[in-house]
Enzyme design. Structure first.
Site, PDB file in Angstrom:
ATOM      1  CG  ASP A  88      -6.228  -7.437   6.856  1.00 48.82           C
ATOM      2  OD1 ASP A  88      -5.553  -6.977   5.917  1.00 48.82           O
ATOM      3  OD2 ASP A  88      -5.710  -7.888   7.886  1.00 48.82           O
ATOM      4  CG  ASP A 118      -0.855  -4.531  12.006  1.00 49.86           C
ATOM      5  OD1 ASP A 118      -1.091  -3.689  12.890  1.00 49.86           O
ATOM      6  OD2 ASP A 118       0.158  -5.244  11.997  1.00 49.86           O
ATOM      7  CG  ASP A 125      -4.585  -9.695  11.471  1.00 50.89           C
ATOM      8  OD1 ASP A 125      -3.472  -9.915  11.960  1.00 50.89           O
ATOM      9  OD2 ASP A 125      -4.767  -8.970  10.463  1.00 50.89           O
TER      10      ASP A 125
END
Length: 223
Positions: free
Chosen positions: A182, A9, A7
């Site tokens: 995250d 961001d 991922d």
């Protein structure tokens, strides 16, 4: 094949690049600061809560780029890379990606942010394979605000990855897959891969990862 997915961001970057781009358009005078900030903050809260309508958000997020056209938008993004992204490149994140590349892994960035914002960022990490929200183009050849194909958001990340694998005549059983993320929004893909790694996990992902015995990696402090 060792397949390593990241991922973007808050996983490789300590910021949300989509949100930061929106703030940047305010700074350069492309959007009304009060109205844009109100809507942007509302959409971001929906994303964090897992309630975001990605089609509505992309129409909003890409509107200034659509109106400004290709020449102005590409030039502005170059400034965004210099003034915002470069300052948020973490050596820990760059080293982690490079470690997997040196090991011979097939490395992809898989993000829910659109391709206009993220393609140059993936390039900085040296990652050729990018799965991002694809944007439709209008008769003028520029983005019209709509999404093309399946958006790489929540379960859509699994769909897009399966399309990527199928194009190479592969399935999940043919790869040793790892995914760093995250976000609780990425739970479908985290559950699909062989090695889920909760990276800088949000408040909902961290306890879930702990309960399931997943590796938790605090790569850096998020801003």
């Amino acid at each position: 094949m060792n397949l390593t997915l990241f991922d973007l961001d808050h996983t490789l970057l300590p910021i949300d690049s989509d949100y930061a781009w929106g703030q940047f358009t305010i700074e350069i005078g492309w959007t009304d600061p009060v109205e844009f900030a109100r809507k942007n903050d509302a959409f971001y809260a929906q994303y964090q809560a897992g309630t975001l309508d990605v089609h509505d958000y992309v129409r909003f997020a890409i509107d200034a780029v659509r109106r400004q056209g290709a020449t102005n938008s590409i030039a502005a993004h170059a400034r965004f890379m210099r003034d915002v992204v470069q300052k948020n490149l973490k050596p820990e994140a760059l080293a982690l990606v490079a470690q997997h590349q040196r090991a011979g892994d097939e490395v992809l960035v898989v993000t829910a942010t659109n391709e206009f914002v993220t393609r140059p960022i993936a390039d900085v990490f040296g990652v050729k394979e990018l799965i991002a929200v694809q944007l439709e183009r209008g008769p003028d050849g520029w983005f019209n605000g709509e999404i093309r194909g399946v958006p790489s958001f929540r379960g859509g990340k699994v769909t897009r990855m399966e399309q990527w694998l199928a194009a190479r005549q592969l399935g999940w059983a043919d790869v040793d897959s790892t995914f760093y993320s995250d976000s609780i929004n990425d739970l479908p893909l985290l559950e699909k891969v062989r090695h889920p790694i909760a990276t800088n996990p949000d408040d909902r992902l961290r306890p879930l990862a702990s309960e399931r015995g997943w590796r938790i990696l605090d790569l850096f402090s998020k801003s």
